[in-house]
Design a protein around this motif. Structure first.
Motif, PDB file in Angstrom:
ATOM      1  N   SER A   1     -19.192  -4.180  -2.453  1.00  5.09           N
ATOM      2  CA  SER A   1     -17.921  -4.764  -2.884  1.00  5.09           C
ATOM      3  C   SER A   1     -16.765  -3.828  -2.591  1.00  5.09           C
ATOM      4  N   PHE A   2     -16.940  -2.526  -2.896  1.00  2.00           N
ATOM      5  CA  PHE A   2     -15.832  -1.610  -2.597  1.00  2.00           C
ATOM      6  C   PHE A   2     -15.685  -1.384  -1.097  1.00  2.00           C
ATOM      7  N   ALA A   3     -16.782  -1.419  -0.364  1.00  2.52           N
ATOM      8  CA  ALA A   3     -16.667  -1.293   1.088  1.00  2.52           C
ATOM      9  C   ALA A   3     -15.795  -2.409   1.655  1.00  2.52           C
ATOM     10  N   ALA A   4     -15.954  -3.620   1.115  1.00  2.00           N
ATOM     11  CA  ALA A   4     -15.110  -4.734   1.553  1.00  2.00           C
ATOM     12  C   ALA A   4     -13.650  -4.478   1.203  1.00  2.00           C
ATOM     13  N   GLU A   5     -13.409  -3.966   0.003  1.00  2.00           N
ATOM     14  CA  GLU A   5     -12.043  -3.644  -0.409  1.00  2.00           C
ATOM     15  C   GLU A   5     -11.443  -2.581   0.505  1.00  2.00           C
ATOM     16  N   ALA A   6     -12.219  -1.533   0.796  1.00  2.00           N
ATOM     17  CA  ALA A   6     -11.730  -0.461   1.662  1.00  2.00           C
ATOM     18  C   ALA A   6     -11.450  -0.987   3.064  1.00  2.00           C
ATOM     19  N   ALA A   7     -12.336  -1.822   3.578  1.00  2.00           N
ATOM     20  CA  ALA A   7     -12.126  -2.386   4.913  1.00  2.00           C
ATOM     21  C   ALA A   7     -10.855  -3.222   4.961  1.00  2.00           C
ATOM     22  N   ASP A   8     -10.579  -3.989   3.909  1.00  2.00           N
ATOM     23  CA  ASP A   8      -9.328  -4.749   3.844  1.00  2.00           C
ATOM     24  C   ASP A   8      -8.120  -3.819   3.896  1.00  2.00           C
ATOM     25  N   VAL A   9      -8.157  -2.747   3.107  1.00  2.00           N
ATOM     26  CA  VAL A   9      -7.048  -1.783   3.088  1.00  2.00           C
ATOM     27  C   VAL A   9      -6.819  -1.199   4.471  1.00  2.00           C
ATOM     28  N   LEU A  10      -7.910  -0.946   5.181  1.00  2.00           N
ATOM     29  CA  LEU A  10      -7.833  -0.282   6.482  1.00  2.00           C
ATOM     30  C   LEU A  10      -7.665  -1.260   7.641  1.00  2.00           C
ATOM     31  N   GLY A  11      -7.526  -2.542   7.331  1.00  2.00           N
ATOM     32  CA  GLY A  11      -7.316  -3.544   8.378  1.00  2.00           C
ATOM     33  C   GLY A  11      -8.545  -3.854   9.202  1.00  2.00           C
ATOM     34  N   LYS A  12      -9.728  -3.609   8.650  1.00  2.00           N
ATOM     35  CA  LYS A  12     -10.978  -3.870   9.372  1.00  2.00           C
ATOM     36  C   LYS A  12     -11.530  -5.218   8.890  1.00  2.00           C
ATOM     37  N   ARG A  13     -11.006  -6.298   9.420  1.00  2.00           N
ATOM     38  CA  ARG A  13     -11.321  -7.635   8.905  1.00  2.00           C
ATOM     39  C   ARG A  13     -12.781  -7.999   9.088  1.00  2.00           C
ATOM     40  N   ASP A  14     -13.345  -7.701  10.259  1.00  2.00           N
ATOM     41  CA  ASP A  14     -14.745  -8.053  10.485  1.00  2.00           C
ATOM     42  C   ASP A  14     -15.646  -7.293   9.526  1.00  2.00           C
ATOM     43  N   ASP A  15     -15.338  -6.021   9.330  1.00  2.00           N
ATOM     44  CA  ASP A  15     -16.125  -5.229   8.380  1.00  2.00           C
ATOM     45  C   ASP A  15     -16.010  -5.802   6.973  1.00  2.00           C
ATOM     46  N   ALA A  16     -14.795  -6.170   6.595  1.00  2.00           N
ATOM     47  CA  ALA A  16     -14.595  -6.702   5.245  1.00  2.00           C
ATOM     48  C   ALA A  16     -15.453  -7.946   5.031  1.00  2.00           C
ATOM     49  N   GLU A  17     -15.505  -8.810   6.014  1.00  2.00           N
ATOM     50  CA  GLU A  17     -16.337 -10.008   5.890  1.00  2.00           C
ATOM     51  C   GLU A  17     -17.814  -9.646   5.820  1.00  2.00           C
ATOM     52  N   ARG A  18     -18.205  -8.660   6.615  1.00  2.00           N
ATOM     53  CA  ARG A  18     -19.606  -8.237   6.593  1.00  2.00           C
ATOM     54  C   ARG A  18     -19.992  -7.740   5.202  1.00  2.00           C
ATOM     55  N   TRP A  19     -19.169  -6.886   4.620  1.00  2.00           N
ATOM     56  CA  TRP A  19     -19.526  -6.306   3.323  1.00  2.00           C
ATOM     57  C   TRP A  19     -19.434  -7.338   2.202  1.00  2.00           C
ATOM     58  N   ARG A  20     -18.513  -8.288   2.337  1.00  2.00           N
ATOM     59  CA  ARG A  20     -18.470  -9.356   1.337  1.00  2.00           C
ATOM     60  C   ARG A  20     -19.743 -10.198   1.394  1.00  2.00           C
ATOM     61  N   ALA A  21     -20.246 -10.398   2.597  1.00  2.00           N
ATOM     62  CA  ALA A  21     -21.482 -11.153   2.736  1.00  2.00           C
ATOM     63  C   ALA A  21     -22.662 -10.396   2.133  1.00  2.00           C
TER      64      ALA A  21
END
Length: 758
Positions: free
Chosen positions: A506-526
């Motif tokens: 969950s925090f990895a998704a939050e961090a990816a959002d902050v850093l503009g890493k959209r694909d990563d954010a979706e991956r970690w949310r999944a």
């Protein structure tokens, strides 16, 4: 910085042929190109494989100690840069340069169970002095084979065992052979972590005689550092000082130190000798002194408190003295264990950067002190250690010196598999730093380790979506586990691990959002969604009962957000039942303890959280306080009610992990929380409960200090807050009323609510 531009680019790393305990002193006399009064600036850059002290003309170039500190030396060796203009410009004639070299962490025989782990067999030191004159010309003086070496007055130096200083050897020690040592200069980096410094000095509060006739000195506080003094005695006589955290039957309790001798020895010259053993450190409150000439009085010696330089940022006080002492103990536990790296304990044959301890404690640490640079340096070591493991697994300790251990046959640790809580430090420590300081650039630096950790978990996630494979330490030091088996917890280790995976993803998704890493954010949310679904399907029944049905599994599932809606409410009710059934005694270990009060208060059981906090019978947070603790203990009952020491192999009296409850104290009792990263906006939400009538809390944010003071009188709650200019805050009172304010001082009055009555 490239190697070619390194300020140590042409400085040799010098070693000397000497027994391991001796600290060699390297000397060089340098003629300056111009008179001293023409010096405009001078800077000395130095580092070591080991620890060093540098002097120019007999004057120490810094007040910091144990330089260069401890890093992952294979990839990151920090060098220090000192402004020495004043000492170089002073006086006349040649400069006298000295470098004293000790074993430190590099050749420290580190670890436990006979590990004797060293980074190398040979210690070395390098330095470069850059002098610039008023006419713009410059001169460079570097370590080379032209330097000489001799034995110093330090004949034994060990972080664990202590130091011997012979005052008779202070003039003209035996000459030593000097050698140049090759090191990987690509590892050299400028120091960014705070230096280790002497922070304060404590005088004895009592001097007594033990039943065996030994002289016992009590400094009144469990601390980390050493004892210093000046004394005159017969030449050749020695003073021997042993260090311990507690007394048992009136004598020093040395058994918890295991293999660490923790003993310093000082040999007298017959003149007035001054001693300070700066190439070791001890965790102690008590010492016994043997061989002191004449009468030992309270002004004869003093304890020097040593830790990495950190600015105090958070303060808390309330109407309950035991809670105030608990906070004091947490602060002193952090002082003692934030010494170059965040260690588990500072006294026995260990003192290692266990990742699980910090994962539990990081949020508490960030409130108490500004840890931004300190933990930044440690996380950079964590990244390198993880990157260089075969399977990119976060080690259990950072720096990971135990890869050089010589453990006896049959002893092993789960080094090469991802471990919940411990490995999750790669995620949770950046999460705590993000919410405390809001530094997106540094979050980006930490993100690769977050990814490596989550990737390393995947092989141990079964087809069910549960993290039920690999090696786990689980709810370490569950108070119901036998002393000889600290991993034998009530909580199912896979339940703990799967909840941790949800939080980290969950925090990895939050961090990816902050850093503009959209694909990563979706991956970690999944990943988080899959993990939550699997957790609920396999570990939770329709009544909200979580597998293994103990406080830790409920605390994690609730606080990490795995459970929602009715299941969350039912789990909160079950947790409250378990807490009541235990008589409000603590039943959680390392994994659950930081979160159990949070889980109670967030599910409507604030009274139970207060009663759990304030319980005095063991196991509880207040029990060690009632037993005279001045730091946080490793075990809830490190000392038993009869004054004997717990029989467990691991029995530290300065071990901050179980003190992580103070994060809840600061935010829930104290009422100060970040509403956005870095406290750019603040939530003020004090939640008074039974047993505490008033509390005052302050925290210095990057924008300035935030304070919250509340008091309950005759059922009325009065809250006073102060905010930095232009900082917005939402104020939430127990009766549910909300207020939006910005900057300045404000006062609110409301009902104390039923939560104040037991």
């Amino acid at each position: 910085m490239t190697t070619a531009l390194s300020p140590l680019r042409d400085a040799a790393f010098l070693s000397a042929t000497a027994p391991e305990g001796i600290a060699p002193r390297f000397r060089f006399e340098a003629a300056l190109d111009k008179p001293r009064d023409e010096v405009a600036t001078a800077a000395l850059v130095a580092t070591a494989h080991g620890v060093y002290e540098a002097k120019i003309d007999g004057v120490a170039v810094t007040e910091s100690v144990l330089n260069p500190g401890w890093t992952s030396y294979e990839w990151r060796l920090a060098y220090q840069d000192y402004d020495v203009t004043d000492v170089v410009a002073r006086g006349a004639g040649p400069l006298r340069l000295e470098l004293l070299l000790g074993n430190g962490w590099y050749r420290g025989r580190l670890g436990f169970a006979g590990a004797n782990a060293n980074y190398g067999d040979e210690i070395s030191v390098a330095a470069a002095l850059e002098v610039t004159y008023r006419d713009g010309s410059s001169q460079r003086i570097v370590t080379s084979n032209a330097w000489t070496a001799e034995e110093s007055d330090i004949t034994r130096n060990s972080l664990y065992n202590g130091q011997t200083i012979d005052a008779n050897l202070r003039v003209g020690g035996t000459s030593l052979e000097v050698r140049e040592v090759d090191i990987d200069r690509a590892t050299l980096i400028p120091q960014t972590s705070p230096p280790i410094v002497r922070n304060e000095v404590l005088s004895p509060v009592e001097i007594s005689t033990s039943p065996s006739g030994r002289t016992i000195v009590d400094f009144g506080q469990n601390l980390v550092g050493w004892v210093r003094f000046s004394v005159r005695g017969e030449p050749g006589d020695s003073i021997r000082i042993r260090h311990a955290e507690v007394l048992e039957d009136g004598e020093l309790g040395m058994r918890p130190l295991r293999g660490a001798e923790a003993t310093d020895e000082f040999i007298l010259s017959g003149e007035l000798d001054s001693f300070e053993p700066t190439f070791t450190f001890h965790g102690f409150r008590y010492i016994d002194v043997d061989g002191w000439p004449g009468e030992l009085g309270p002004n004869s010696l003093e304890a020097v408190v040593v830790h990495s330089e950190m600015e105090r940022t958070g303060h808390f006080t309330c109407s309950e003295p035991l809670v105030n002492q608990l906070v004091h103990n947490s602060v002193w536990g952090q002082k003692g264990n934030f010494l170059s790296v965040p260690t588990d304990c500072p006294q026995r044959d260990e003192r290692l950067g266990w990742t699980g301890d910090l994962a539990a404690y990081a949020a508490s640490a960030n409130f108490q002190f500004d840890t931004s640079d300190f933990l930044d340096g440690w996380l950079r070591d964590l990244l390198e250690e993880t990157r260089h493991t075969e399977d990119k697994v976060v080690p259990l300790i950072v720096p990971e010196v135990l890869k050089y251990a010589h453990f006896p046959d049959g002893f092993s640790l789960p080094w090469h598999r991802a471990t919940a809580v411990w490995g999750d430090a790669a995620v949770w420590v950046p999460q705590a730093l993000w919410w405390s300081y809001g530094d997106a650039a540094r979050l980006a630096d930490y993100y690769p380790a977050i990814v490596m950790h989550l990737d390393s978990i995947e092989p141990d996630v079964s087809d069910t979506g549960l993290w039920d494979g690999g090696n786990q330490l689980g709810d370490w030091l569950d108070p119901d586990a036998p002393p000889e088996d600290p991993a034998a917890a009530k909580a199912d280790a896979s339940v703990v691990a799967t909840a941790c995976l949800y939080r980290s993803a969950s925090f990895a998704a939050e961090a990816a959002d902050v850093l503009g890493k959209r694909d990563d954010a979706e991956r970690w949310r999944a990943v988080a969604s899959r993990t939550r679904k699997a957790f609920v399907e396999h570990y939770v029944d329709s009544r909200g009962v979580v597998r293994s049905d103990c406080a830790t599994v409920y605390a994690l599932a609730i606080t990490f957000g795995v459970l929602e809606g009715q299941l969350r409410e039912l789990a909160g009710n079950r947790l409250a039942d378990l807490v009541r059934e235990s008589g409000y005694r603590v039943t959680t270990g390392f994994a659950g303890t930081p979160y159990v009060t949070w889980a109670l208060s967030e599910t409507g059981h604030l009274q139970d959280a207060y009663r759990l906090l304030l319980e005095r019978e063991s196991p509880s947070w207040m029990y060690p306080v009632t037993m005279g603790a001045t730091t946080i203990w490793e075990r809830w009952d490190s000392m038993l009610p009869d004054g004997t020491i717990n029989s467990g192999e691991m029995t530290s009296f300065n071990h901050y992990a179980l003190g992580a409850v103070v994060d809840w104290v600061y935010q829930v009792v104290g009422g100060i929380r970040p509403a956005s990263p870095g406290y750019a906006s603040v939530r003020i939400q004090p939640q008074p409960g039974p047993g505490i009538d008033w509390a005052e809390t302050t925290y210095r944010t990057a924008n300035g200090p935030v304070s919250c003071a509340w008091r309950v009188t005759d059922g009325e709650l009065r809250v006073e807050i102060a905010l930095p200019d232009d900082v917005p805050a939402e104020v939430i009172l127990p009766d549910g009323s909300r207020f939006a304010v910005t900057g300045g001082a404000h006062e609110f009055v409301g009902a104390a609510e039923a939560s104040m009555t037991a």
